[in-house]
Design a protein around this motif. Structure first.
Motif, short mmCIF file in Angstrom:
data_model
loop_
_atom_site.label_atom_id
_atom_site.label_comp_id
_atom_site.label_asym_id
_atom_site.label_seq_id
_atom_site.Cartn_x
_atom_site.Cartn_y
_atom_site.Cartn_z
N ASN A 14 0.87 -1.18 0.00
CA ASN A 14 0.00 0.00 0.00
C ASN A 14 0.90 1.23 0.00
O ASN A 14 1.77 1.36 0.89
CB ASN A 14 -0.90 0.03 1.23
CG ASN A 14 -1.95 -1.08 1.19
OD1 ASN A 14 -2.32 -1.56 0.13
ND2 ASN A 14 -2.42 -1.50 2.36
N GLN A 15 0.70 2.08 -0.95
CA GLN A 15 1.54 3.27 -1.06
C GLN A 15 0.67 4.49 -1.32
O GLN A 15 -0.22 4.48 -2.18
CB GLN A 15 2.55 3.12 -2.21
CG GLN A 15 3.42 4.35 -2.43
CD GLN A 15 4.41 4.16 -3.56
OE1 GLN A 15 5.08 3.14 -3.64
NE2 GLN A 15 4.49 5.15 -4.44
N TYR A 16 0.95 5.58 -0.56
CA TYR A 16 0.24 6.84 -0.71
C TYR A 16 1.30 7.94 -0.81
O TYR A 16 2.23 8.00 0.00
CB TYR A 16 -0.68 7.11 0.48
CG TYR A 16 -1.67 6.01 0.75
CD1 TYR A 16 -2.89 5.98 0.11
CD2 TYR A 16 -1.35 4.97 1.64
CE1 TYR A 16 -3.80 4.96 0.34
CE2 TYR A 16 -2.25 3.95 1.88
CZ TYR A 16 -3.47 3.94 1.22
OH TYR A 16 -4.37 2.94 1.44
N ALA A 17 1.17 8.81 -1.83
CA ALA A 17 2.17 9.85 -2.07
C ALA A 17 1.48 11.17 -2.40
O ALA A 17 0.36 11.20 -2.93
CB ALA A 17 3.11 9.45 -3.21
N ALA A 18 2.17 12.26 -2.05
CA ALA A 18 1.69 13.61 -2.35
C ALA A 18 2.88 14.47 -2.75
O ALA A 18 3.98 14.32 -2.19
CB ALA A 18 0.96 14.22 -1.16
N ASN A 19 2.66 15.36 -3.70
CA ASN A 19 3.72 16.25 -4.19
C ASN A 19 3.12 17.62 -4.44
O ASN A 19 2.20 17.77 -5.26
CB ASN A 19 4.33 15.68 -5.47
CG ASN A 19 5.61 16.40 -5.85
OD1 ASN A 19 5.97 17.40 -5.25
ND2 ASN A 19 6.29 15.89 -6.86
N LEU A 20 3.62 18.64 -3.75
CA LEU A 20 3.15 20.02 -3.88
C LEU A 20 4.26 20.83 -4.52
O LEU A 20 5.37 20.92 -3.98
CB LEU A 20 2.79 20.59 -2.51
CG LEU A 20 2.16 21.99 -2.48
CD1 LEU A 20 0.79 21.97 -3.15
CD2 LEU A 20 2.05 22.50 -1.05
N THR A 21 3.98 21.43 -5.69
CA THR A 21 5.00 22.14 -6.47
C THR A 21 4.55 23.56 -6.76
O THR A 21 3.39 23.79 -7.13
CB THR A 21 5.26 21.41 -7.80
OG1 THR A 21 5.59 20.04 -7.53
CG2 THR A 21 6.41 22.05 -8.56
N TYR A 22 5.49 24.48 -6.60
CA TYR A 22 5.23 25.88 -6.94
C TYR A 22 6.28 26.32 -7.95
O TYR A 22 7.48 26.23 -7.70
CB TYR A 22 5.28 26.78 -5.70
CG TYR A 22 4.98 28.23 -6.02
CD1 TYR A 22 3.67 28.64 -6.24
CD2 TYR A 22 6.00 29.17 -6.13
CE1 TYR A 22 3.38 29.96 -6.53
CE2 TYR A 22 5.72 30.49 -6.43
CZ TYR A 22 4.40 30.87 -6.63
OH TYR A 22 4.11 32.18 -6.95
N CYS A 23 5.83 26.80 -9.11
CA CYS A 23 6.72 27.26 -10.18
C CYS A 23 6.81 28.78 -10.12
O CYS A 23 5.82 29.48 -10.42
CB CYS A 23 6.21 26.81 -11.55
SG CYS A 23 6.21 25.02 -11.77
#
Length: 1014
Positions: free
Chosen positions: A616-625
């Motif tokens: 079970n894998q849960y991932a999050a990625n928050l990116t600001y350009c």
């Protein structure tokens, strides 16, 4: 009494939606200032506009200074309809003893049933300021300043009054800027009675090349230079640029610089300071002027552009965008996208053969165990543009196919693709549906056929090299697409391992694409191979992905395969999803999850292995350009993994959080990812609180030829046991010593104790392409192991020769060959020159000519030059149909040319008295040749007609004519009176090579003689 009559000219138009005031009535005196003298009758005009929503009955009232008199009355009744413009003419007489000065006059408009003023306007009469030396007064009634566009028609109006007590006759001249046309003419003749007025209206066409700015228009009275009036026409700025590109052709050669000339023409009326900007895709060196330059109005400027395409062995299309930008304002004035086609090296634009780019390569490679030689022959390209047919092939045979170095293994492949068929033979990737085969690289054969809404295919696959575990797979499918966005398919997979059927799978599949780029795919399948165990042999797969709400993306996949289903999946439950959407402005969030369970058991080398992973894998990625060259990200992940099998067991829970940063500026590129985590191991009951992962990459372009980079990659990287530490770092340096040559050095240090890796690596890569596009490549790698393994070195040296491989004749061009001969003696004609379109050729000593590689179709070859003594047999146009991909032979006969010459002689009587005695016997003698007589000849029902005039000797000549029957005629329009031709309208035959002489006499006519009776 001296009087001055002033009139104002108005044009009629409608305007129903704009209101000048609340009442909808607008009044304007067209001439606000009037010059007059005492006792003068002043004529003026007022404009009344009804902008209200109903018809009006109005009263116009003239308000005058004391002792001033309105003629015939101060009040005037008028009826104005909706939207009408009405001109009211009034006359005012100044008192006889009025003092010099300025006197106001007002014109008011009332409603007949209401004495309230609807609107009013004022004017001023100036007494005593009119120049008494001028016999007439000129007042401009049109606007004193008007804005116009180039090529626009404007009107200039004026009121001219005779202020004397005597009739006046004179001329008014209108002076306009150069190139502006005036109607009716540039002057007007005046004839005015005492105190008479005349309205003058001129239509003026502004020149299309008029420059922006102020241009005066002056009306003045001849012989009275101080009697003139002017107005100003302000020409509005016009910015317009046209571009013509010269030097474009169908194809450019890859090994040559492409040269284009861009001609910019300023069609506007202002000077422009412009700058050229270019963009290429793929990137390509472009040479052109980068400095701003000025283009004056109605002038042109030519700028060269040079493209140096990247040398390669495949033909490709180069996209070029040329922009013209105003250097002062930054406004884009023009852009022109172009696609340039670069052909393979060695090919010719008018090549009769279809050629595809190909190359041959010889290689030698080895390591510390063995040296291997290999030969490679590959290519591919379009062979039929009409059918969009493409072929490609790849043959590589090493001396030892099982000893693989640098992935230089054996490969044999050939394929053909077009709109309907796709045939593949040999080593390549073969694909089926996701539940059956999905994709597999191997050796086999396949064919696909597409017709109307149906598509079918079949292929066979096995390993490229025979081994013990070599599954043989036979696949086929049938697809039907009732609409462009809907597809249904049936798939079949039959797999055999060691002569035992292991899979016999049939699946049904459907794919639907929605308008918002959302694709949904559903597939169900069953394995029909009988098993000893009665278990589940079904499978299904559901997937959807696409975009929603503008710039948000999602994906979702669910896969199930039973224990007895042996396709791409086996005994698995899989669920994955992702969501990517903007949070605010340039801030984006990506969420993903992945869950699967699988049970796999098999026998290997007489051992039983069992793998039962769970994850079970849960991932999050928050990116600001921040911009296109800088971005910051935060990431996190939760990972739960375990394996309940007997082969390799693990059971852990990991938590990770970190950040990423990317920056590109001034030749630097920097990228880093840092993560920290924690792992709990349920097998050993140990918790590691400080897991670390570091990655950093830095690249710098020191110059266009020198580039360097550094990297660092270290941390806890193992999947199920993240405690062991790996440490790696290194760098590279690349130097481009020639436009098509570079050398690169790569250094790396790697240490991972758990995997028993402790090595240093040095790699040197040399690559150089010669001017003839031959390519030399050399690579050397050395591995220095500190423990566990012996040191090793590998090398590779290759030499590639590109060329164009002819595969078939082109069907869009053909060859036109021929033979020119003399029809009289059947000898060849050399030195003749023929034209066929833009091509020009000449015949050799054998009389033969050739137009190679001309466009297929109907052509009309004609003679550009023939020897002086020869001419074509027929004057009819020769049409030849040249089929594509073939040679056409023609024969063109010619004959010796003939000519017609002669003279026309004027005769007169030798003795005039002899006419009185005996006119019939009077002697006539030649006097001189008759000049200027038109002579015409015609052949074959006047299909060929020529004419000429006689010279001063009366001679004429028609050279280089076709033999045959000719008709000659003399025109009598210049024959002197009392003379006549002795013959005319002759028909005769002229033989090949003959010069026929025809002479004409112009004889005097015999006069009638009457005898007198006694």
């Amino acid at each position: 009494m001296r009087c001055l009559v002033l009139c104002i000219f108005l044009s009629l138009s409608f305007s129903l939606s704009l209101f000048a005031n609340d009442n909808g009535i607008e009044v304007r005196i067209l001439q606000p200032i009037i010059n007059a003298v005492p006792s003068q009758v002043v004529t003026l005009q007022a404009e009344v506009i009804n902008k209200s929503s109903k018809n009006r009955i109005l009263v116009g009232h003239l308000e005058l200074p004391p002792l001033w008199e309105a003629i015939p009355s101060n009040d005037m009744l008028m009826h104005i309809e909706i939207g009408q413009r009405f001109i009211q003419t009034v006359m005012v007489k100044a008192p006889e003893n009025v003092s010099p000065g300025e006197y106001p006059i007002a014109y008011e408009v009332w409603v007949r049933d209401n004495v309230s003023i609807m609107d009013r306007d004022k004017a001023s009469v100036i007494i005593g300021k009119t120049c008494s030396t001028n016999p007439v007064s000129i007042e401009v009634t049109s606007a004193p300043i008007c804005e116009v566009n180039p090529d626009e028609l404007i009107f200039f109006s004026a009121l001219v009054c005779n202020i004397t007590q005597e009739p006046f006759v004179g001329r008014l001249r209108l002076a306009t800027p150069e190139g502006w046309n005036c109607s009716p003419g540039g002057f007007v003749d005046l004839c005015l009675e005492p105190e008479e007025s005349q309205v003058l209206i001129f239509g003026i066409k502004v020149s299309h090349c008029a420059l922006a700015g102020e241009h005066p228009i002056t009306l003045h009275l001849e012989e009275f230079e101080d009697c003139k009036r002017s107005c100003i026409a302000v020409v509005k700025p016009k910015v317009e640029v046209s571009v013509d590109v010269e030097g474009l052709c169908d194809e450019f050669n890859l090994n040559q610089m492409a040269q284009l000339y861009v001609r910019y023409t300023n069609k506007g009326n202002v000077s422009l300071k412009v700058l050229i900007e270019t963009k290429t895709e793929p990137p390509c060196p472009v040479e052109c002027s980068s400095e701003p330059f000025e283009i004056k109005a109605h002038e042109s400027c030519e700028i060269p552009i040079y493209l140096s395409p990247e040398s390669c062995m495949d033909e490709y299309s180069q996209y070029l965008l040329v922009k013209l930008v105003n250097a002062e304002t930054g406004e884009q004035l023009y852009q022109n996208p172009m696609t340039l086609k670069f052909v393979a090296p060695g090919s010719r634009i008018n090549d009769p053969y279809v050629r595809i780019p190909a190359y041959g390569k010889a290689m030698v490679l080895g390591d510390r165990y063995k040296n291997i030689f290999a030969g490679e022959f590959a290519g591919g390209g379009l062979i039929d543009q009409e059918k969009d047919r493409y072929i490609d092939f790849f043959f590589r045979i090493p001396t030892d196919a099982r000893h693989v170095i640098y992935n230089i293994d054996e490969r044999i492949y050939a394929g053909m693709h077009d709109r309907e068929w796709d045939v593949r033979l040999g080593d390549t990737v073969y694909e089926l549906s996701p539940l059956t085969q999905r994709y597999r690289y191997g050796r086999g054969a396949g064919v696909q056929h597409l017709w109307e809404q149906w598509e079918a295919g079949v292929h066979y696959t096995q390993n490229t090299l025979k081994c013990q575990d070599d599954p043989h797979e036979f696949c086929s499918y049938l697809s039907y697409s009732p609409y462009d966005n809907v597809d249904f398919a049936a798939n079949y997979l039959h797999k055999v391992e060691q002569h035992i059927p292991t899979s016999n799978i049939v699946t049904l599949q459907s794919i639907v694409e929605y308008p918002e780029k959302v694709v949904t795919e559903v597939e169900f399948g069953k394995d029909f191979v009988p098993r000893t165990r009665n278990k589940d042999n079904w499978s299904y797969r559901f997937e959807t992905h696409g975009r929603f709400c503008g710039d948000s993306w999602f994906s979702l996949e669910k896969v199930y395969a039973g224990p007895e289903f042996y396709g791409y999946y086996n005994n698995i439950h899989l669920f994955s999803s992702s969501l990517d959407f903007p949070v605010y402005d340039r801030l984006r969030l990506n969420l993903s999850t992945n869950r699967f369970t699988q049970n796999i058991s098999f026998c290997s080398d007489d051992d039983f292995e069992e793998i039962i992973p769970r994850q079970n894998q849960y991932a999050a990625n928050l990116t600001y350009c921040l911009n296109s060259a800088c971005s910051i990200g935060l990431n996190g992940m939760l990972l739960r993994g375990k394996d309940l099998g007997l082969t390799e067991q693990y059971n852990f829970y990991q938590k990770w959080a970190g950040f990423s940063f990317y920056l590109s500026s001034r030749g630097y590129n920097f990228n880093t990812i840092v993560s920290f985590g924690q792992q709990k191991d349920y097998l050993t009951h140990r918790t590691t609180h400080w897991l670390q992962r570091y990655y950093a990459y830095l690249c710098k372009d020191f110059s266009p030829t020198l580039r360097g980079s550094l990297f660092y990659d270290s941390g806890n990287i193992n999947y199920y046991d993240a405690r062991p530490w790996r440490n790696g770092f290194g760098g590279s340096l690349s130097y481009r010593f020639a436009p098509m040559g570079f050398i690169e050095i790569f250094l790396q240090r790697l240490k991972h104790t758990a995997d028993m890796l402790d090595l240093s690596q040095v790699t040197v890569n040399f690559n150089y392409t010669f001017n003839n596009l031959h390519r030399l490549q050399a690579m050397v790698q050395h591995y220095h192991y500190r423990k566990h393994y012996p040191n090793d070195s590998v090398f590779l040296v290759s030499y590639a020769i590109p060329f164009s491989l002819p595969v078939c004749r082109r069907t869009d061009i053909g060859d036109l060959n021929g033979y020119i001969y003399n029809q009289n003696d059947f000898t060849p004609v050399s030195g003749a020159m023929l034209l066929c379109g833009p091509d020009r050729v000449s015949t050799g000593p054998d009389g033969r000519f050739s137009f190679p590689c001309i466009t297929a179709g109907v052509h009309c070859p004609n003679f550009s030059m023939l020897p002086d003594d020869l001419i074509g047999v027929s004057s009819d146009k020769l049409e030849v149909d040249v089929p594509g991909g073939a040679k056409t032979e023609i024969c063109i006969p010619v004959v010796p040319a003939c000519s017609i010459r002669g003279e026309i002689i004027l005769y007169n009587y030798k003795d005039l008295f002899a006419i009185l005695i005996s006119p019939e016997n009077a002697e006539i003698v030649p006097q001189n040749g008759l000049q200027g007589v038109r002579v015409a000849i015609a052949r074959k029902e006047e299909k060929e007609i020529y004419s000429c005039m006689t010279n001063e000797k009366g001679e004429f000549r028609f050279p280089k004519l076709r033999p045959g029957e000719w008709h000659i005629r003399i025109f009598k329009d210049v024959i002197p009176p009392l003379h006549e031709l002795d013959m005319n309208d002759l028909v005769f035959e002229v033989l090949p090579g003959e010069e026929r002489a025809v002479n004409f006499k112009v004889k005097p006519t015999a006069p009638e003689v009457y005898k007198l009776e006694k």
